[in-house]
Design a protein around this motif. Structure first.
Motif, short mmCIF file in Angstrom:
data_model
loop_
_atom_site.label_atom_id
_atom_site.label_comp_id
_atom_site.label_asym_id
_atom_site.label_seq_id
_atom_site.Cartn_x
_atom_site.Cartn_y
_atom_site.Cartn_z
N PHE A 1 6.03 -11.33 10.35
CA PHE A 1 4.91 -12.03 9.55
C PHE A 1 4.19 -10.76 8.66
O PHE A 1 3.65 -9.84 9.28
CB PHE A 1 3.76 -12.49 10.57
CG PHE A 1 2.63 -13.04 10.18
CD1 PHE A 1 2.25 -14.41 9.37
CD2 PHE A 1 1.35 -12.26 10.03
CE1 PHE A 1 1.18 -14.73 8.69
CE2 PHE A 1 0.25 -12.79 9.39
CZ PHE A 1 0.13 -14.00 8.72
N VAL A 2 3.85 -10.92 7.63
CA VAL A 2 3.29 -9.94 6.47
C VAL A 2 2.54 -10.81 5.84
O VAL A 2 2.81 -11.92 5.23
CB VAL A 2 4.25 -9.33 5.83
CG1 VAL A 2 3.92 -8.26 5.16
CG2 VAL A 2 5.52 -8.93 6.81
N GLN A 3 1.25 -10.18 5.66
CA GLN A 3 0.21 -10.76 4.74
C GLN A 3 -0.85 -9.74 4.38
O GLN A 3 -1.07 -8.90 5.12
CB GLN A 3 -0.64 -11.83 5.60
CG GLN A 3 -1.82 -12.37 4.89
CD GLN A 3 -1.42 -13.25 3.61
OE1 GLN A 3 -0.54 -14.32 3.76
NE2 GLN A 3 -1.99 -13.04 2.43
N ARG A 4 -1.18 -9.73 3.21
CA ARG A 4 -2.39 -8.77 2.49
C ARG A 4 -3.69 -9.75 2.79
O ARG A 4 -3.62 -10.68 2.54
CB ARG A 4 -2.08 -8.51 1.10
CG ARG A 4 -0.94 -7.56 1.15
CD ARG A 4 -1.10 -6.91 -0.17
NE ARG A 4 0.27 -5.93 -0.33
CZ ARG A 4 -0.28 -4.60 -0.15
NH1 ARG A 4 -1.48 -4.13 0.21
NH2 ARG A 4 0.89 -3.75 0.05
N PHE A 5 -4.64 -8.91 2.85
CA PHE A 5 -6.18 -9.51 3.08
C PHE A 5 -7.15 -8.61 2.41
O PHE A 5 -6.85 -7.46 2.21
CB PHE A 5 -6.37 -9.52 4.63
CG PHE A 5 -5.59 -10.42 5.29
CD1 PHE A 5 -5.81 -11.76 5.68
CD2 PHE A 5 -4.54 -9.75 6.21
CE1 PHE A 5 -5.18 -12.58 6.31
CE2 PHE A 5 -3.65 -10.71 6.95
CZ PHE A 5 -4.09 -11.92 6.98
#
Length: 140
Positions: free
Chosen positions: A12-16
């Protein structure tokens, strides 16, 4: 915030955005992803990963913030648990465990929580910034 979410079976990869709101969203989405992988909300493992994500994301926002740069959360499924990685843009600011005591009464305990909940943790260099990682396994 980048709206793209990568779900590649075991990652799971996400930028915030590097804000308190971004850190809070990182924790919520990590727990939601764990549930999708079969680790139920409120289980010990889910709660442990949630705390680790919350602390590493908060550190990225407080100590790794560079104006105009996001932080990235990566949660990887491993045979014996999960690897949580939080990357920020400030490679020169390395995380340190606080000494504790009265001077740290109001803060500085995040890495102590990570160290207590994770089987191991560390820091990896990046071309830009750093990645703080922790391995969280059932039953620690």
């Amino acid at each position: 915030m980048n709206a793209e979410i990568t779900l590649a079976g075991t990652d799971f990869v996400q930028r915030f955005s590097a804000t308190r709101r971004g850190a809070r969203l990182a924790r919520r989405l990590a727990v939601q992803q764990l549930d999708a992988w079969g680790v139920p909300y409120g289980s010990e493992l889910s709660d442990d990963v949630a705390v680790v994500v919350a602390e590493l994301a908060a550190n990225a926002v407080l100590h790794g913030h560079v104006t105009g740069r996001d932080f990235e959360l990566r949660v990887l499924r491993e045979a014996d648990g999960f690897r949580v990685e939080v990357s920020d843009a400030r490679g020169e600011r390395r995380p340190e465990l606080c000494a504790g005591g009265p001077a740290a009464a109001e803060g500085g305990h995040g890495l102590r929580l990570v160290a207590a909940l994770a089987a191991e943790w560390g820091v990896a260099e990046r071309v830009v910034g750093k990645t703080v990682w922790a391995r969280v396994a059932p039953g620690r």
